[in-house]
Scaffold this motif. Structure first.
Motif, PDB file in Angstrom:
ATOM      1  N   ALA A 227       0.833  -1.198   0.000  1.00  0.00           N
ATOM      2  CA  ALA A 227       0.000   0.000   0.000  1.00  0.00           C
ATOM      3  C   ALA A 227       0.872   1.255   0.000  1.00  0.00           C
ATOM      4  CB  ALA A 227      -0.903   0.003   1.234  1.00  0.00           C
ATOM      5  N   ALA A 228       0.473   2.242  -0.804  1.00  0.00           N
ATOM      6  CA  ALA A 228       1.183   3.521  -0.817  1.00  0.00           C
ATOM      7  C   ALA A 228       0.873   4.283   0.462  1.00  0.00           C
ATOM      8  CB  ALA A 228       0.761   4.329  -2.029  1.00  0.00           C
ATOM      9  N   ALA A 229      -0.341   4.111   0.984  1.00  0.00           N
ATOM     10  CA  ALA A 229      -0.745   4.758   2.232  1.00  0.00           C
ATOM     11  C   ALA A 229      -1.583   3.764   3.016  1.00  0.00           C
ATOM     12  CB  ALA A 229      -1.543   6.016   1.936  1.00  0.00           C
ATOM     13  N   SER A 230      -1.596   3.907   4.332  1.00  0.00           N
ATOM     14  CA  SER A 230      -2.381   3.003   5.165  1.00  0.00           C
ATOM     15  C   SER A 230      -3.871   3.263   4.985  1.00  0.00           C
ATOM     16  CB  SER A 230      -1.999   3.189   6.630  1.00  0.00           C
ATOM     17  OG  SER A 230      -0.677   2.778   6.855  1.00  0.00           O
ATOM     18  N   LEU A 231      -4.623   2.184   4.845  1.00  0.00           N
ATOM     19  CA  LEU A 231      -6.071   2.306   4.706  1.00  0.00           C
ATOM     20  C   LEU A 231      -6.741   2.068   6.046  1.00  0.00           C
ATOM     21  CD1 LEU A 231      -6.830   0.374   1.380  1.00  0.00           C
ATOM     22  CD2 LEU A 231      -6.318   2.794   1.697  1.00  0.00           C
TER      23      LEU A 231
END
Length: 199
Positions: free
Chosen positions: A4-8
């Protein structure tokens, strides 16, 4: 699936296709694993193995040895599959372990009445199934980020509860309908192979 590029956040994660696929795979693997492990004693009894022993078994019957071996490899499987996945990749390790689990169950179909094969193949099934306890939690962190990894893993882990609800009942019902453990074992193997294919 890439990292993931950013945490979901959990609410974001559950709406992704990747989570849905991971959840289905986890249900399949757990369902297949539980069809074997939860029914080990009834299978041994129906195959007449509860009264047999392995050479050098120290007076213990085949079922007792199988249960002890399953506990031992279940503990060893977790660090082994974690170590292997760190080197070969999460999804490659999943494919290997789920395929190995399916192959072990197919072997059990043909070796169900042999004390040696019953112990060896049921133990191999548990060893392969033990991978799911570490690989999915690592994959959740990889795919959805680390900020909400504990909550996201907890949500993903409910897949094991879903599978457990149906595995005991499903095995008992299928045995009742067919009067044989063979279809139950084929279903368990099929779940493992389907999970490997979906990964």
């Amino acid at each position: 699936m890439r990292a993931a590029a950013a945490s979901l956040r959990p609410a974001e994660m559950v709406r992704t296709r990747a989570f849905g696929l991971m959840y289905v795979v986890a249900v399949l693997v757990t369902f297949g694993g539980l069809l074997v492990t939860a029914q080990l004693k009834p299978m041994a009894v129906s195959a007449g193995l509860d009264g047999t022993s392995l050479p050098g078994g120290m007076g213990m019957n085949t079922l007792t040895i199988a249960l002890m071996a399953n506990l031992a490899v279940g503990a060893l499987a977790r660090p082994f599959w974690g170590w292997l996945s760190d080197r070969m990749g999460r999804y490659e390790a999943m494919i290997l372990s789920f395929g190995l689990g399916g192959a072990a169950i197919v072997g059990l179909i043909y070796g169900l009445r042999s004390p040696f094969w019953f112990v060896g193949l049921s133990t191999l099934t548990i060893f392969a199934w033990g991978s799911s306890f570490v690989l999915f939690s690592a994959a959740v962190g990889d795919a959805f980020g680390s900020d909400y990894a504990a909550t996201n893993t907890g949500i993903q882990y409910t897949s094991k509860g879903v599978a457990a609800i149906f595995a005991g009942w499903g095995a008992a019902r299928l045995l009742e309908l067919t009067e044989s453990w063979i279809p139950v074992l084929w279903l368990a193997a099929g779940c493992n192979f389907a999970a490997a294919a979906l990964v």
